[in-house]
Design an enzyme around this catalytic site. Structure first.
Site, mmCIF file in Angstrom:
data_model
loop_
_atom_site.group_PDB
_atom_site.id
_atom_site.type_symbol
_atom_site.label_atom_id
_atom_site.label_comp_id
_atom_site.label_asym_id
_atom_site.label_seq_id
_atom_site.Cartn_x
_atom_site.Cartn_y
_atom_site.Cartn_z
ATOM 1 N N SER A 127 0.848 -1.197 0.000
ATOM 2 C CA SER A 127 0.000 0.000 0.000
ATOM 3 C C SER A 127 0.884 1.248 0.000
ATOM 4 C CB SER A 127 -0.966 -0.049 1.186
ATOM 5 O OG SER A 127 -2.031 0.862 1.007
ATOM 6 N N ASP B 117 -5.538 -3.509 -2.637
ATOM 7 C CA ASP B 117 -4.617 -3.222 -1.543
ATOM 8 C C ASP B 117 -4.069 -4.485 -0.890
ATOM 9 O OD1 ASP B 117 -3.413 -2.248 0.856
ATOM 10 O OD2 ASP B 117 -4.736 -0.512 0.812
#
Length: 295
Positions: free
Chosen positions: A46, A171
């Site tokens: 991320s 993510d």
């Protein structure tokens, strides 16, 4: 171009995600680079994937701009770009356009490729929930690199899924470690770690809310719903594991002394103060970090 040499060869450097909380990580990153602490394995998930790229390219200035000044850019994104299908964070623009030459956040790709460090960027495969870690072989050019950083950073619902070779990703924090590339570092043979965290020591992630809604929203990709619902337990378990490694002398954990912002913070003065706080903490802890890595 100055040749980059790894100065730390037995310790993996891991950057946690956390959206704009990575302003703190960027302050830590800047101090590590200034101190000549160049780890030969760097991984992130991320926002941690952006920190990984900036660290490997040895660009502390870009790191600061990425998580401070950049937030004020009119193209950065908001609910209007979300309604237009581009995401609350204007994902394609942020990751795939701004890194090009003469753009807002140009990346020195030659410096990135000239660093001998192994690189791992983690994304979550939506079809089956498998964690995928991309390495040097997958990052042959700027487009490939930044597409994967985007995938790693794609927050479900808030950003459109990222498609690579016909496969949708989101993510990497939805994976089994809850957002830490610890499993990738171990798979590559490392058993000592520096981990730059974006939550204070003692933080535990609360249970996910609205499980029925998540399952309904991700009917096409039930693995994404499972990842969201399982993330708190995965995150907390990995933090406990990292703390055990710290007690055993095998991990140096940089927990923020204070984390006053959410992952969506946009106020540049606040972000700059968080960056400076990260710098100040890293400077205080630098002697201990040096002892840990032997530099």
């Amino acid at each position: 171009m100055t040749e980059i040499t790894s100065t730390v060869t037995d310790t993996a450097l891991i950057f946690e995600g956390g959206g704009m909380r990575a302003a703190y990580s960027s302050g830590v990153l800047a101090v590590l680079l200034e101190a000549g602490i160049h780890c030969d394995w760097v991984g992130g998930i991320s926002a941690g994937s952006s920190c990984t790229v900036n660290y490997v390219a040895q660009d502390a200035e870009r790191a600061e701009r990425s998580f401070v000044d950049f937030a004020a850019h009119p193209e950065f994104g908001d609910w209007r770009t979300w309604l237009a299908g581009k995401g609350v964070f204007n994902a394609e623009w942020i990751y795939e356009q701004t890194s090009l030459p003469h753009q807002v956040l140009p990346l020195d790709f030659d410096a990135f490729t000239g660093n001998p460090a192994q690189v791992r960027i983690g994304g979550f495969r939506c079809s089956d929930g498998e964690m995928v870690y991309w390495g040097r072989d997958d990052l042959a050019d700027m487009a490939a690199l930044m597409k994967r950083v985007r995938a790693s950073s794609t927050m479900p619902l808030l950003m459109p899924l990222t498609t690579i070779d016909g496969v949708d990703y989101c993510d990497g924090a939805l994976g089994p470690t809850g957002g830490f590339a610890l499993d990738a570092a171990r798979a590559d043979g490392y058993d000592r770690f520096i981990v730059v965290m974006t939550r204070e020591r003692g933080y535990r992630k609360p249970p996910a809310r609205f499980p029925v809604a998540h399952r309904a929203l991700f009917r096409r990709y039930p693995a994404v719903a499972r990842g969201i619902l399982q993330r708190p337990a995965n995150y907390n378990r990995t933090v406990d594991e990292l703390l055990e490694l710290e007690r055993a002398g095998r991990a140096y954990l940089v927990f923020p002394d204070l984390m006053p912002i959410r992952n969506s913070e946009r106020r540049v003065p606040v972000l700059r103060s968080v960056f400076q706080a990260g710098r100040a903490q890293a400077e205080r802890e630098l002697p201990a970090i040096r002892r840990f890595v032997g530099v």
